[in-house]
Scaffold this active site. Sequence first.
Site, PDB file in Angstrom:
ATOM      1  N   ASN A 183       0.772  -1.142  -0.027  1.00  0.00           N
ATOM      2  CA  ASN A 183      -0.057  -0.112   0.040  1.00  0.00           C
ATOM      3  C   ASN A 183       0.735   1.255  -0.062  1.00  0.00           C
ATOM      4  OD1 ASN A 183       0.676   0.633   2.781  1.00  0.00           O
ATOM      5  ND2 ASN A 183      -1.184  -0.506   3.488  1.00  0.00           N
ATOM      6  N   GLY A 225      -8.002   4.121  -5.117  1.00  0.00           N
ATOM      7  CA  GLY A 225      -8.137   2.827  -6.047  1.00  0.00           C
ATOM      8  C   GLY A 225      -6.677   2.101  -6.089  1.00  0.00           C
ATOM      9  N   ASP A 246     -15.403  -1.568   7.679  1.00  0.00           N
ATOM     10  CA  ASP A 246     -14.344  -2.090   8.171  1.00  0.00           C
ATOM     11  C   ASP A 246     -13.263  -2.429   7.090  1.00  0.00           C
ATOM     12  OD1 ASP A 246     -12.205  -3.401   9.720  1.00  0.00           O
ATOM     13  OD2 ASP A 246     -13.540  -4.993  10.700  1.00  0.00           O
ATOM     14  N   GLY A 251      -6.490  -5.256   1.867  1.00  0.00           N
ATOM     15  CA  GLY A 251      -5.407  -5.487   1.115  1.00  0.00           C
ATOM     16  C   GLY A 251      -5.293  -6.958   0.924  1.00  0.00           C
ATOM     17  N   ASP A 252      -5.676  -7.759   1.742  1.00  0.00           N
ATOM     18  CA  ASP A 252      -5.572  -9.337   1.585  1.00  0.00           C
ATOM     19  C   ASP A 252      -6.526  -9.583   0.584  1.00  0.00           C
ATOM     20  OD1 ASP A 252      -3.826  -9.096   3.796  1.00  0.00           O
ATOM     21  OD2 ASP A 252      -5.250  -9.304   5.309  1.00  0.00           O
ATOM     22  N   SER A 282     -15.221  -5.988   0.086  1.00  0.00           N
ATOM     23  CA  SER A 282     -14.730  -6.444   1.392  1.00  0.00           C
ATOM     24  C   SER A 282     -14.778  -5.635   2.453  1.00  0.00           C
ATOM     25  CB  SER A 282     -13.342  -7.172   1.315  1.00  0.00           C
ATOM     26  OG  SER A 282     -12.448  -6.137   1.394  1.00  0.00           O
TER      27      SER A 282
HETATM   28  O1  RIB Z   1      -4.349  -7.483   6.906  1.00  0.00           O
HETATM   29  C1  RIB Z   1      -5.139  -7.714   8.295  1.00  0.00           C
HETATM   30  C2  RIB Z   1      -4.414  -8.802   9.243  1.00  0.00           C
HETATM   31  O2  RIB Z   1      -3.370  -8.175   9.677  1.00  0.00           O
HETATM   32  C3  RIB Z   1      -5.550  -9.045  10.179  1.00  0.00           C
HETATM   33  O3  RIB Z   1      -6.372 -10.033  10.043  1.00  0.00           O
HETATM   34  C4  RIB Z   1      -4.379  -9.360  11.352  1.00  0.00           C
HETATM   35  O4  RIB Z   1      -4.349 -10.728  11.709  1.00  0.00           O
HETATM   36  C5  RIB Z   1      -2.890  -8.949  10.761  1.00  0.00           C
HETATM   37  O5  RIB Z   1      -2.275  -9.896  10.437  1.00  0.00           O
END
Ligand code: RIB
Length: 305
Positions: A183, A225, A246, A251-252, A282
Amino acid sequence: MKKVVVVGSLNMDLVMEVDRIPKIGETIKGEEMSYLIGGKGSNQAVAACRLGNEVTMIGCTGKDTFGDKVLKHLKEEGINIDAIKRDEVIFTGIATIFKTKDDNSIVVIPGANDFCDKDLIDKNIEAIKSADILITQLEIPIETVEYVLKVAKENGVKTILNPAPARKISKEILMNADFITPNESEFEIISGKLFKDGNELEESMINWQKENPSTRLVVTRGKDGSSYVDENEVETMKAIKVNVIDTTGAGDTFNGALAHGLSHEFSMNEAVTFAGAAASLSVTEFGAQTGMPKFEEVNNILDIK
Ligand code: RIB
């Protein structure tokens, strides 16, 4: 179905809902407290799995109640958990998340994630060799990250490095990362430059990409973006406007969805657009994984845009 291998962290997230982040030396009263499954590795595995990929998770938890809950949850999501080691002595990773209305701050105690070692990679080499794409992050030992990227690359597997939490990245690691997805603040640490504004960020992205031509840079920019460099120009895919509940795990979700796009041979533009749309969806629900979308949901939102 494409095969996605995620090598990374598994945590129990202790989410404290607060009006604001406490100042140094201050005690504040929070609103609510929730236990949710998290960890950047586990989150990325769930994101890729919900989009319809065959996902194997490689990582480590303790042999404790949190570890039991993490594994049960990932199994229910449909993720292959055979490559998750359970350590007898150390506890499962814990993240304390202070969640405010607009954002969050996280403290991670790695626990068993620090035991995700090269040996575990060697034991699961066949899963890695047969993967279409591999994702890893920096919540496990850096030696493991370096090793698994090398093993994947030697076996012709595409690799994504999500450099979070950020630190300087060595040339040895970059050499084997096909994509890197910081990021904005992570990119400041990686590039060693601070940006006053979007123009400075984009200039740095172009320079960084010139210096590191073998690793494709994608910077996620929250509500602005996500951007990548194409022929010395920055291309930005706008974020879809949503009702933000939230941002944890956005990012995940982006990384899991990017893995989907790149393993399905989407163009760069399509893959980043798809990942951005998944990340936008998400954040509309509470918790890192709750709002992670299914493939149809991403497609629908892209159609109506
Ligand atoms: O990217 C979010 C995550 O970062 C959370 O779920 C937390 O566990 C940390 O690892």
